[in-house]
Design an enzyme around this catalytic site. Structure first.
Site, PDB file in Angstrom:
ATOM      1  N   GLU A  82      27.116  60.480  29.533  1.00 14.66           N
ATOM      2  CA  GLU A  82      26.913  60.246  27.930  1.00 14.66           C
ATOM      3  C   GLU A  82      27.238  59.029  27.466  1.00 14.66           C
ATOM      4  O   GLU A  82      28.314  58.276  27.930  1.00 14.66           O
ATOM      5  CB  GLU A  82      27.829  61.254  27.510  1.00 14.66           C
ATOM      6  N   HIS A 106      26.846  65.792  22.044  1.00 12.89           N
ATOM      7  CA  HIS A 106      28.229  66.392  22.237  1.00 12.89           C
ATOM      8  C   HIS A 106      28.780  66.361  20.969  1.00 12.89           C
ATOM      9  O   HIS A 106      30.048  65.984  20.712  1.00 12.89           O
ATOM     10  CB  HIS A 106      28.959  65.383  23.096  1.00 12.89           C
TER      11      HIS A 106
HETATM   12  N1  LIG Z   1      30.192  70.822  23.335  1.00 10.50           N
HETATM   13  C1  LIG Z   1      31.451  70.684  22.744  1.00 10.50           C
HETATM   14  O1  LIG Z   1      31.667  69.599  22.058  1.00 10.50           O
HETATM   15  C2  LIG Z   1      32.461  71.439  23.405  1.00 10.50           C
HETATM   16  C3  LIG Z   1      33.750  71.597  22.540  1.00 10.50           C
HETATM   17  C4  LIG Z   1      34.901  72.332  23.270  1.00 10.50           C
HETATM   18  C5  LIG Z   1      34.694  72.845  24.411  1.00 10.50           C
HETATM   19  N2  LIG Z   1      33.437  72.510  25.266  1.00 10.50           N
HETATM   20  C6  LIG Z   1      33.674  72.957  26.462  1.00 10.50           C
HETATM   21  O2  LIG Z   1      33.349  74.129  26.482  1.00 10.50           O
HETATM   22  C7  LIG Z   1      33.821  74.955  27.878  1.00 10.50           C
HETATM   23  C8  LIG Z   1      34.338  76.486  27.531  1.00 10.50           C
HETATM   24  O3  LIG Z   1      35.524  76.207  26.491  1.00 10.50           O
HETATM   25  P1  LIG Z   1      36.499  77.099  26.453  1.00 10.50           P
HETATM   26  O4  LIG Z   1      37.703  76.827  25.374  1.00 10.50           O
HETATM   27  O5  LIG Z   1      35.824  78.568  26.108  1.00 10.50           O
HETATM   28  O6  LIG Z   1      37.407  77.320  27.779  1.00 10.50           O
HETATM   29  P2  LIG Z   1      38.128  78.743  28.529  1.00 10.50           P
HETATM   30  O7  LIG Z   1      39.227  77.803  29.329  1.00 10.50           O
HETATM   31  O8  LIG Z   1      38.711  79.215  27.590  1.00 10.50           O
HETATM   32  O9  LIG Z   1      37.036  79.423  29.101  1.00 10.50           O
HETATM   33  C9  LIG Z   1      36.483  78.922  30.504  1.00 10.50           C
HETATM   34  C10 LIG Z   1      36.058  80.221  30.965  1.00 10.50           C
HETATM   35  O10 LIG Z   1      35.365  79.990  32.135  1.00 10.50           O
HETATM   36  C11 LIG Z   1      35.582  80.876  33.140  1.00 10.50           C
HETATM   37  N3  LIG Z   1      35.264  80.246  34.633  1.00 10.50           N
HETATM   38  C12 LIG Z   1      35.778  79.178  35.084  1.00 10.50           C
HETATM   39  N4  LIG Z   1      34.986  78.840  36.287  1.00 10.50           N
HETATM   40  C13 LIG Z   1      33.846  80.039  36.328  1.00 10.50           C
HETATM   41  C14 LIG Z   1      32.999  80.169  37.246  1.00 10.50           C
HETATM   42  N5  LIG Z   1      32.907  79.294  38.255  1.00 10.50           N
HETATM   43  N6  LIG Z   1      31.925  81.195  36.859  1.00 10.50           N
HETATM   44  C15 LIG Z   1      32.315  81.976  35.641  1.00 10.50           C
HETATM   45  N7  LIG Z   1      33.197  81.760  34.951  1.00 10.50           N
HETATM   46  C16 LIG Z   1      34.261  80.619  35.024  1.00 10.50           C
HETATM   47  C17 LIG Z   1      37.088  80.986  32.979  1.00 10.50           C
HETATM   48  O11 LIG Z   1      37.484  82.039  34.002  1.00 10.50           O
HETATM   49  C18 LIG Z   1      37.275  81.115  31.417  1.00 10.50           C
HETATM   50  O12 LIG Z   1      37.381  82.412  31.201  1.00 10.50           O
HETATM   51  C19 LIG Z   1      34.786  74.079  28.533  1.00 10.50           C
HETATM   52  O13 LIG Z   1      33.933  73.430  29.612  1.00 10.50           O
HETATM   53  C20 LIG Z   1      34.858  72.916  27.328  1.00 10.50           C
HETATM   54  O14 LIG Z   1      35.022  71.695  28.038  1.00 10.50           O
HETATM   55  C21 LIG Z   1      32.679  71.825  24.770  1.00 10.50           C
END
Ligand SMILES: NC(=O)c1ccc[n+]([C@@H]2O[C@H](COP(=O)([O-])OP(=O)(O)OC[C@H]3O[C@@H](n4cnc5c(N)ncnc54)[C@H](O)[C@@H]3O)[C@@H](O)[C@H]2O)c1
Length: 644
Positions: free
Chosen positions: A504, A527
């Site tokens: 990015e 993003h």
């Molecule tokens: N686009 C954006 O601006 C933005 C904003 C916030 C968060 N995010 C991203 O969104 C994602 C999710 O965020 P969240 O707050 O829900 O996180 P979280 O930690 O609450 O949830 C992640 C989930 O993924 C599961 N997981 C981990 N590895 C896995 C795999 N190999 N297969 C299946 N499931 C798996 C975990 O068990 C967990 O339940 C993160 O990567 C975060 O960085 C992006």
């Protein structure tokens, strides 16, 4: 109660090594080129023997073999030494004697140079144990009496043992010094505590094994006196006690006003700046900060952390903490708080919106309309109601999306590596491939881990239903974008919304490139999944709450790098936060000091994580001064703070 206090002599009562001084004096008239290597050897013997690397006997023989020490040298050093007595020792010894303590001196130096000092300090001769020289018929010292126990490394142990057997060390004993020969007295259970003090060089090998470490003699009294004896006397008042009522707070990078209002309400002293600062500027301008608030651009390096000795806590008013050297922060006893889930709702809403927009091919039609084309056909457009959404990663965001899309009439399938409670009518898919095969829309909400990197490649895309949709608002490396482009071009995937990319741009001036550009029915966003006003406000609320909780109660719940604990406050107590190196026995050591002094602990909780131990202790306000002093000087202490 500690009744007997054994002082080491060299580097403790005097700021030098007595045996070294004698040999140095004898070498005095030698020409410099010859003298220098001998002086180096002399220092080396002292260093190795004090650290316990060689037997003391070897060092004693070696030192006195370097030259011939005469009675004249002894007389000279005995006179000179009176000028290098540690300035505070007289007052301390007088105070200890006033408290009826039995003050003793165990020295490896010669009687002739120790006694004038101890006599001046009013320590009775029978309490002073030293080495004795052996003279030849010309009055030259040819060596040291090797039958005297203090000639050997274990000498102080033997002397203490003898005294104990004669009942001359009744009650508790503390030994104060900087040498291995002092440490072994404690190790052999002849003293309850070993307090490290060195008036010359720091001997880390010994210091790390001491119960307490003091830098100044006046710090000894609170450690040696019992609760009854302890008072706010002239010695204790010299030590600086941190009152943490108005923490110095530096906020960089235009932190949201909600946080500033909260800090002001709690009377934090705030300095608020709009920009990110470079390392040097932080060190120069924010050096007195107790609380530091940043967003994602300010780098908190080891250098910054090591230079901010008054820093208690760091708040990252953002989602990630990559900009902070977390290991250095932990090692310096500084918890770091961020707001990992404050934008959950913002991301989930965008997923919901984009799911509808993709299934209606809205962006494609909108772009065409902008270009003067009227694509009014219903073909390829459908409602979300009744369709299956497959959610990969059922965490904070995934489960929100689940609830919201189910409310729009979708059937929810999810896949997670952890056993998660399904919300509403959501069902767990058998595995990833089961989910891919059954879903009309697949949305990714996993973290960036070795397992999730590239988890959606060509093989997985082929498994997806024909004409299905893919959304990735999680992390950039989860989807193989070249493979996705191929599947979009084939028409196997009917559309995609992608918010995160493997590379990015760092700023608006940097060009953004992705294989998905100009693909049909693809929504590309920079993003922004979590970038909303509400998320910023949530972050400000959340992080400022965590910081003020830590400041006022020591709670570390939600910290990314620290043992997570909290303890309800008990009335009429003061709270001591003690952050220490996580080595076995620290709590036992602290509790044994409390027991010895009859200090009643009203509340206590300890948690460890990696190299850090974090202890919260609540004690009665009457004894909090001394508890604070004790905790400060425990050798493993990294940081101590008192909350009153
Ligand atoms: N686009 C954006 O601006 C933005 C904003 C916030 C968060 N995010 C991203 O969104 C994602 C999710 O965020 P969240 O707050 O829900 O996180 P979280 O930690 O609450 O949830 C992640 C989930 O993924 C599961 N997981 C981990 N590895 C896995 C795999 N190999 N297969 C299946 N499931 C798996 C975990 O068990 C967990 O339940 C993160 O990567 C975060 O960085 C992006």
């Amino acid at each position: 109660m500690i009744n007997n206090i054994i002082f080491d002599f060299d580097s403790t009562i005097i700021n030098a090594e007595g045996n070294e001084l004698l040999v140095q004096s004898a070498l005095h008239n030698m020409e410099t080129s010859k003298r220098k290597p001998l002086l180096d050897k002399l220092k080396d013997y002292t260093h190795k023997a004090t650290n316990g690397e060689i037997p003391l006997s070897e060092a004693m023989r070696g030192r006195y073999a370097l030259t011939r020490v005469t009675q004249k040298d002894v007389d000279k050093v005995a006179k000179d030494i009176l000028t290098i007595i540690n300035p505070l020792i007289g007052e301390i010894i007088a105070d200890l004697k006033k408290r009826q303590k039995n003050v003793l001196v165990f020295s490896t130096s010669l009687e002739q140079i120790v006694l004038p000092v101890t006599e001046k300090l009013g320590i009775p001769k029978e309490n002073v144990f030293t080495n004795q020289p052996v003279y030849d018929q010309n009055g030259h010292i040819t060596g040291i009496d090797e039958n005297n126990p203090l000639f050997m490394t274990m000498g102080k142990v033997y002397v203490a043992e003898k005294l104990k057997n004669k009942n001359l060390l009744a009650g508790g004993t503390a030994i104060i010094g900087d040498g291995y020969s002092d440490l072994v007295v404690k190790k052999n259970n002849l003293a309850e505590i070993f307090i490290y003090y060195s008036g010359t060089v720091d001997r880390e090998e010994v210091r790390l094994q001491a119960d307490f470490t003091v830098e100044r003699f006046d710090q000894l009294l609170p450690l040696l006196s019992s609760t009854d004896e302890y008072s706010q006397d002239k010695f204790t008042s010299k030590s600086k006690i941190t009152m943490d009522v108005f923490p110095e707070t530096f906020l960089l990078e235009n932190i949201h006003p909600v946080a500033i209002a909260k800090f002001k309400e709690q009377q934090f002293n705030i300095e608020n700046y709009n920009n990110a600062w470079l390392e040097q500027k932080i060190i120069e301008k924010a050096v007195r900060a107790n609380v530091l608030g940043i967003r994602s651009k300010t780098k908190i390096t080891t250098q910054v952390i090591q230079n901010m000795s008054d820093l208690w806590v760091i708040g990252a008013f953002c989602i990630g903490t990559n900009q902070i050297d977390l290991d250095s922060a932990s090692n310096a006893g500084i918890p770091v708080f961020n707001a990992p889930y404050s934008n959950t709702r913002s991301v989930a809403e965008l997923v919901v919106g984009e799911t509808i927009l993709l299934m209606r091919r809205t962006f494609e039609k909108s772009t065409a309309a902008h270009n003067g084309k009227w694509f009014k056909k219903a073909e390829g457009s459908s409602e979300v109601r009744g369709k299956v959404v497959g959610i990969i990663g059922y965490g904070h965001i995934g489960s929100q999306v689940s609830v919201m899309l189910e409310n729009l009439g979708m059937t929810v399938l999810f896949h997670d590596i952890v056993d998660k409670l399904p919300l509403g009518n959501a069902k767990r898919a058998k595995d990833l491939y089961d989910l891919l095969e059954k879903s009309d829309v697949v949305t990714l909400h996993v973290p960036d881990t070795p397992e999730t990197r590239g988890m959606i490649g060509e093989k997985e895309l082929i498994k997806m239903k024909r004409h299905s949709y893919l959304l990735n608002l999680s992390r950039g490396k989860v989807v193989d974008l070249a493979a996705l482009r191929k599947m979009l071009d084939y028409g196997h995937i009917a559309g995609a919304a992608v918010d995160v990319f493997p590379d990015e741009p760092g700023s608006v001036d940097e060009k953004f490139e992705t294989p998905l550009q100009n693909a049909p029915n693809v929504i590309l966003t920079p993003h922004i999944g979590g970038s909303t006003q509400e998320a910023q406000e949530n972050i400000a609320n959340y992080v400022s709450e965590k910081l003020s909780n830590y400041v006022h109660t020591g709670s570390t719940i939600g910290s990314v790098n620290f043992p997570e604990i909290e303890l309800p406050r008990v009335v009429n107590t003061h709270r001591i936060l003690h952050i220490h190196k996580n080595v076995p026995g620290v709590l036992a050591k602290i509790n044994s000091v409390f027991a010895r002094r009859n200090i009643n602990v009203e509340g206590q909780i300890l948690q460890t994580r990696d190299k850090i131990g974090y202890l919260i202790v609540d004690v009665n306000t009457d004894v909090s001064d001394q508890v604070y002093e004790i905790m400060k000087h425990i050798t493993e202490t990294i940081k101590v703070r008192r909350i009153i």
